[in-house]
Write an enzyme that holds these catalytic residues in place. Sequence first.
Site, PDB file in Angstrom:
ATOM      1  N   ASP A  11       0.858  -1.190   0.000  1.00 56.93           N
ATOM      2  CA  ASP A  11       0.000   0.000   0.000  1.00 56.93           C
ATOM      3  C   ASP A  11       0.887   1.230   0.000  1.00 56.93           C
ATOM      4  O   ASP A  11       2.069   1.165   0.338  1.00 56.93           O
ATOM      5  CB  ASP A  11      -0.902   0.014   1.243  1.00 56.93           C
ATOM      6  CG  ASP A  11      -1.819   1.235   1.275  1.00 56.93           C
ATOM      7  OD1 ASP A  11      -2.427   1.553   0.236  1.00 56.93           O
ATOM      8  OD2 ASP A  11      -1.909   1.895   2.337  1.00 56.93           O
ATOM      9  N   SER A  12       0.293   2.359  -0.322  1.00 52.98           N
ATOM     10  CA  SER A  12       1.028   3.619  -0.291  1.00 52.98           C
ATOM     11  C   SER A  12       1.410   4.022   1.138  1.00 52.98           C
ATOM     12  O   SER A  12       2.282   4.855   1.322  1.00 52.98           O
ATOM     13  CB  SER A  12       0.173   4.723  -0.907  1.00 52.98           C
ATOM     14  OG  SER A  12      -0.997   4.904  -0.131  1.00 52.98           O
ATOM     15  N   GLY A  44      -2.321   9.226  -4.354  1.00 56.96           N
ATOM     16  CA  GLY A  44      -3.484   9.770  -5.056  1.00 56.96           C
ATOM     17  C   GLY A  44      -3.199  10.894  -6.036  1.00 56.96           C
ATOM     18  O   GLY A  44      -3.661  10.863  -7.180  1.00 56.96           O
ATOM     19  N   CYS A  74      -4.210  -1.200  -2.245  1.00 57.99           N
ATOM     20  CA  CYS A  74      -4.224   0.244  -2.482  1.00 57.99           C
ATOM     21  C   CYS A  74      -5.026   0.464  -3.754  1.00 57.99           C
ATOM     22  O   CYS A  74      -4.701  -0.097  -4.801  1.00 57.99           O
ATOM     23  CB  CYS A  74      -2.782   0.717  -2.667  1.00 57.99           C
ATOM     24  SG  CYS A  74      -2.626   2.430  -3.242  1.00 57.99           S
ATOM     25  N   ASN A  75      -6.084   1.243  -3.645  1.00 63.10           N
ATOM     26  CA  ASN A  75      -6.947   1.455  -4.809  1.00 63.10           C
ATOM     27  C   ASN A  75      -6.243   2.213  -5.921  1.00 63.10           C
ATOM     28  O   ASN A  75      -6.419   1.906  -7.106  1.00 63.10           O
ATOM     29  CB  ASN A  75      -8.205   2.222  -4.399  1.00 63.10           C
ATOM     30  CG  ASN A  75      -9.203   1.343  -3.695  1.00 63.10           C
ATOM     31  OD1 ASN A  75     -10.098   0.794  -4.312  1.00 63.10           O
ATOM     32  ND2 ASN A  75      -9.053   1.177  -2.392  1.00 63.10           N
ATOM     33  N   GLU A 153      -2.825   9.081   7.734  1.00 60.38           N
ATOM     34  CA  GLU A 153      -1.378   8.839   7.860  1.00 60.38           C
ATOM     35  C   GLU A 153      -0.765   9.613   9.032  1.00 60.38           C
ATOM     36  O   GLU A 153       0.244   9.200   9.596  1.00 60.38           O
ATOM     37  CB  GLU A 153      -0.656   9.211   6.555  1.00 60.38           C
ATOM     38  CG  GLU A 153      -0.903   8.244   5.402  1.00 60.38           C
ATOM     39  CD  GLU A 153      -0.182   6.889   5.546  1.00 60.38           C
ATOM     40  OE1 GLU A 153       0.867   6.827   6.217  1.00 60.38           O
ATOM     41  OE2 GLU A 153      -0.686   5.895   4.988  1.00 60.38           O
ATOM     42  N   CYS A 185     -10.774   3.451  -1.074  1.00 60.19           N
ATOM     43  CA  CYS A 185      -9.403   3.699  -0.651  1.00 60.19           C
ATOM     44  C   CYS A 185      -9.234   2.939   0.652  1.00 60.19           C
ATOM     45  O   CYS A 185     -10.079   3.044   1.549  1.00 60.19           O
ATOM     46  CB  CYS A 185      -9.174   5.196  -0.431  1.00 60.19           C
ATOM     47  SG  CYS A 185      -7.560   5.565   0.317  1.00 60.19           S
ATOM     48  N   THR A 186      -8.166   2.169   0.754  1.00 57.57           N
ATOM     49  CA  THR A 186      -8.035   1.311   1.943  1.00 57.57           C
ATOM     50  C   THR A 186      -7.748   2.103   3.214  1.00 57.57           C
ATOM     51  O   THR A 186      -7.809   1.550   4.310  1.00 57.57           O
ATOM     52  CB  THR A 186      -6.955   0.225   1.726  1.00 57.57           C
ATOM     53  OG1 THR A 186      -5.751   0.851   1.271  1.00 57.57           O
ATOM     54  CG2 THR A 186      -7.414  -0.802   0.705  1.00 57.57           C
ATOM     55  N   HIS A 187      -7.427   3.394   3.080  1.00 54.94           N
ATOM     56  CA  HIS A 187      -7.296   4.221   4.277  1.00 54.94           C
ATOM     57  C   HIS A 187      -8.649   4.559   4.910  1.00 54.94           C
ATOM     58  O   HIS A 187      -8.724   4.850   6.099  1.00 54.94           O
ATOM     59  CB  HIS A 187      -6.597   5.556   3.943  1.00 54.94           C
ATOM     60  CG  HIS A 187      -5.123   5.451   3.721  1.00 54.94           C
ATOM     61  ND1 HIS A 187      -4.573   4.937   2.576  1.00 54.94           N
ATOM     62  CD2 HIS A 187      -4.073   5.799   4.519  1.00 54.94           C
ATOM     63  CE1 HIS A 187      -3.242   4.982   2.660  1.00 54.94           C
ATOM     64  NE2 HIS A 187      -2.915   5.494   3.827  1.00 54.94           N
TER      65      HIS A 187
END
Lengths: 273, 273
Positions: A11-12, A44, A74-75, A153, A185-187
């Site tokens: 993921d980012s 993004g 991560c999308n 984050e 978005c996985t966040h």
Amino acid sequence: MNNHEAIGFIDSGVGGLTVVKEALKQLPNERLIYLGDTARCPYGPRPAEQVVQFTWEMTNFLLEKNIKMLVIACNTATAVALEQIKAQLDIPVVGVILPGTRAALKATKNNRVGVIGTAGTIKSGAYEQALQAKAPKTIVTSLACPKFVPIVESNETHSSVAKKVVSETLNPLLLKQLDTLILGCTHYPLLRPLIQNVMGNQVKLIDSGAETVSEVSMLLDYFDLANSLQKKQLSHEFYTTGSAKMFKEIADEWLKLGTLDINQIRLGGTHIE
Amino acid sequence: MNNHEAIGFIDSGVGGLTVVKEALKQLPNERLIYLGDTARCPYGPRPAEQVVQFTWEMTNFLLEKNIKMLVIACNTATAVALEQIKAQLDIPVVGVILPGTRAALKATKNNRVGVIGTAGTIKSGAYEQALQAKAPKTIVTSLACPKFVPIVESNETHSSVAKKVVSETLNPLLLKQLDTLILGCTHYPLLRPLIQNVMGNQVKLIDSGAETVSEVSMLLDYFDLANSLQKKQLSHEFYTTGSAKMFKEIADEWLKLGTLDINQIRLGGTHIE
């Protein structure tokens, strides 16, 4: 089959931990290796070519760990890089967009589906295309939420700023009569209570990550890669390109795995703090 | 991708229609071809080698129709033939046992899971092994119900005899404190109201067929085989080795597709009435 190799997650940043949390629940026999490219997060707003390059760098790092399956958790990376990575690797590669799409189509009753994601994901049109290919009558409303990832984050999901940003950002969706909203978005599951509060309880939130783990589980069976031996202690591994301390705070709170060992690594031209 | 080839379904008789019903709902863009080996049904009491042979005969018939995916919509055939057919075909092949297993483990709270199926399926131990490989603490109670398939194939599911047979057969399960029961035969959803009535509403019934279609949907996406074009009229095809009239009665009542055209065919040494 007892395959002791791990499943890799990239993921980012910390967002993919929402997918890992589901994997720990649904796949208790599997060992997991996670890499978050926190130093270069968010993905993004970046151009697609750069996201593709970063995603390959993460992938190559995990391939050296001999993973048996790769989850692009991560999308933004799924939207631009899944297809080519899947075509070039000889292990199964799973993204987060199609599982979320299927779940949304199963959930909606009025065919009005919303998608929120990063600027990159929304610009790619990946969800919209997938939804309309499967169910052309779906009315899709997409909205980029560029402020959400930085909040997660920086571990500010419980702040009053977070509440205000979520409310203001999602406001344009309120008149769209959505009954289903994809957290693209996985966040975003880390902001779930705030999002649900703004959208109202009548809107079903789709957590693409949770759906993705069901796909991983199925593919482990399909390719005969599932680990059938329940070991006493599975040594999961966590890597970040950014601050191990910040990553650990979020991971500890979210995963509740006890003391996690977070390793800081360098990728490509990554600058480490 | 627009792949106009069909998905093939095979079963010992009409049981696989319960899977087709789910496919019509979940995969409205896909064309389906079904073959039921009614003339040689039930498979349950037959020796494994014979079931393998019959399953290959059905498979070969559908391969000539150029199917893009094969669903072995029969638990008995899945238990003994899935592995070798999957290994030898170059299209995806899906069985009904692992999807049912995953769904049962997701549903159970007390880890007491029942499995009902044909003599062949129960004797193979396929569900028991799959359940315990994934979740060793599961207490599995298996029960062969050899009288159920003949009731379904003779379209007597609404009779008082059916009620009596279901009640007497399932009686040994009532003291096992099951909270989940796998309908480990695709014929059994046609007896679902009777089975639920005997087991009580506190027992969750797992329809392997419905779960299997979710796997089919996922694999269509994974292998980029999904048909994205919603055509006005999809010409599904239905074949049986037995009486087309009897098959049609059950299919019409169960699928409610309007007038179905059922074709009688000959397989191997099949005797046609």
